[in-house]
Design a protein around this motif. Structure first.
Motif, short mmCIF file in Angstrom:
data_model
loop_
_atom_site.label_atom_id
_atom_site.label_comp_id
_atom_site.label_asym_id
_atom_site.label_seq_id
_atom_site.Cartn_x
_atom_site.Cartn_y
_atom_site.Cartn_z
N LYS A 90 34.61 32.90 41.09
CA LYS A 90 35.81 33.68 40.78
C LYS A 90 35.54 35.17 40.62
N ARG A 91 34.27 35.51 40.52
CA ARG A 91 33.99 36.92 40.24
C ARG A 91 34.10 37.76 41.51
N ASN A 92 33.64 38.99 41.41
CA ASN A 92 33.60 39.87 42.57
C ASN A 92 34.99 40.30 43.04
N SER A 93 35.82 40.69 42.12
CA SER A 93 37.10 41.24 42.54
C SER A 93 37.15 42.74 42.23
N SER A 94 36.16 43.21 41.48
CA SER A 94 36.17 44.62 41.08
C SER A 94 35.94 45.53 42.28
N SER A 95 35.13 45.05 43.24
CA SER A 95 34.79 45.89 44.38
C SER A 95 36.00 46.16 45.27
N SER A 96 37.05 45.41 45.07
CA SER A 96 38.20 45.55 45.96
C SER A 96 39.08 46.74 45.57
N THR A 97 38.81 47.36 44.46
CA THR A 97 39.68 48.43 44.00
C THR A 97 38.94 49.76 43.93
N THR A 98 38.02 49.94 44.87
CA THR A 98 37.15 51.11 44.80
C THR A 98 37.90 52.43 44.89
N THR A 99 38.96 52.48 45.66
CA THR A 99 39.62 53.77 45.85
C THR A 99 40.97 53.85 45.13
N SER A 100 41.30 52.81 44.37
CA SER A 100 42.60 52.82 43.72
C SER A 100 42.80 53.95 42.70
N PRO A 101 41.72 54.51 42.11
CA PRO A 101 41.97 55.67 41.24
C PRO A 101 42.67 56.81 41.99
N CYS A 102 42.55 56.78 43.31
CA CYS A 102 43.15 57.86 44.10
C CYS A 102 44.54 57.48 44.62
N ALA A 103 45.08 56.38 44.15
CA ALA A 103 46.34 55.87 44.72
C ALA A 103 47.47 56.89 44.68
N ASP A 104 47.60 57.58 43.56
CA ASP A 104 48.70 58.56 43.43
C ASP A 104 48.51 59.74 44.38
#
Lengths: 86, 260
Positions: free
Chosen positions: A7-21
């Motif tokens: 179930k782990r390894n989902s953190s890598s999928s949001t690498t650029t989301s801090p830049c979403a705005d």
């Protein structure tokens, strides 16, 4: 007894989301420029420069994948896809 | 000896059991490798597959064809055409917005991120060059994640829009999993020759390049080992569960005076 899924390894999928705005701001500006200016022949001036600079700064901080950073660093490189025969 | 004692003994016996390593390796359509590869390619196909529904079919026929041969690298290309009854300007604008629209986001839920990495405007010729990264969520069998080390796949899309000649060309390539397979998708939007101001013709070409069989064989071995490892881990987990269950039953039986 079954094979239990990892179930782990989902953190890598949001690498650029801090830049979403910043990305949304740039995309909005770009889409508007593309439809209203570029397609109508006003391609002499680049727009959305400040949006792009902010977004790019953010990306360069958060893009973890080295293969992708390579493309980010290669600014100004013209990558022309080989044309498909008409 | 109590019930619990018997169980413990069985556990020790299990731990010393060696799982036989399967040496034989064949390319049948039921083999794990076949399914693994089909999966890999179908994944990559999803990046921008503009004509959904055909990927699986192409894949299967492709894989059936290619594994009969022993070429160093196998390449296969497919092309398709589609006419949009919309002007070129509208179609290309739509192409840019495709991933950002909330409605599309729901349908293309496996597309996690689309980031512009680079762009360049040639203000003299009216050409716009753009490089974007497309990140795809690839939930799959655990062994894929074990091998690849992640459950996301990165692709790079390069686009050239020529506003003077009204043409848009896109090329998408996978960056992840390149060791095993390379998929490249090229798309070209042009005004339709029969109705250039109202219609747009879209030509798509997809090529798949599978790395040499030697690589595949070593990969198959890795998958195999991972399977064995995982099986052993899960056996241990299963035994843990069994142990707890037995203890529970033991406690219950002793309190009620019934032996289970």
């Amino acid at each position: 007894m079954g094979f239990i899924r990892d179930k782990r390894n989902s953190s890598s999928s949001t690498t650029t989301s801090p830049c979403a705005d910043l990305r949304a701001a740039y995309n909005n500006c770009f889409n508007k420029w593309y439809s209203d200016k570029f397609l109508k022949g006003h391609w002499d001036k680049e727009e959305c420069v400040s949006e792009w600079d902010k977004y790019r700064d953010c990306l360069s901080k958060h893009l973890e994948d080295k293969n992708l950073s390579r493309f980010l660093e290669a600014e100004g490189v013209k990558r022309i896809p080989a044309p498909i025969a008409k | 000896m109590s019930v619990n004692g018997v169980i413990t003994e069985t556990v020790i016996e299990h731990r010393t059991t060696q799982f036989p390593k399967i040496k034989r390796f064949s390319f049948s359509s039921n083999s794990p490798l076949f399914r693994f590869l089909s999966y890999l390619i179908s994944l990559l196909f999803r990046t921008g597959f503009r004509f959904p529904g055909q990927g699986a079919f192409i894949l299967i026929s492709f894989l059936r064809d290619s594994f009969g041969q022993t070429q160093a690298t196998m390449v296969k290309a497919y092309s398709q055409e589609h006419t949009y009854k919309h002007p070129w300007e509208r179609v290309t604008s739509a192409s840019w917005r495709k991933f950002a629209d909330p409605e599309n986001k729901r349908i293309l839920s496996h597309i996690l991120e689309v980031d512009t990495l680079n762009h360049n405007l040639d203000s003299k010729s009216g050409k716009l060059y753009t490089t974007r990264a497309i990140t795809i969520h690839a939930p799959g069998p655990w062994f894929l994640r074990k091998i690849v080390g992640q459950d996301i796949c990165h692709c790079v899309e390069s686009t050239v829009v020529d506003a003077k000649t009204r043409s848009m060309q896109l090329a998408t390539k996978n960056i992840s999993l390149q060791k095993y397979v390379e998929v490249e998708e090229k798309i070209r939007y042009d005004p339709h020759p029969e109705n250039p101001n109202e219609w747009t013709i879209c030509r798509q070409e997809t090529s798949i390049r599978i790395k040499p069989l030697s690589t595949l064989a070593s990969m198959a071995e890795k998958i195999e080992q991972k399977c064995v490892d995982k099986f052993q881990q899960n056996s241990a987990k299963g035994r843990e569960v069994m142990e707890r269950m037995c203890k529970y039953l033991e406690a219950e039986s002793s309190s009620r005076g019934i032996s289970v």
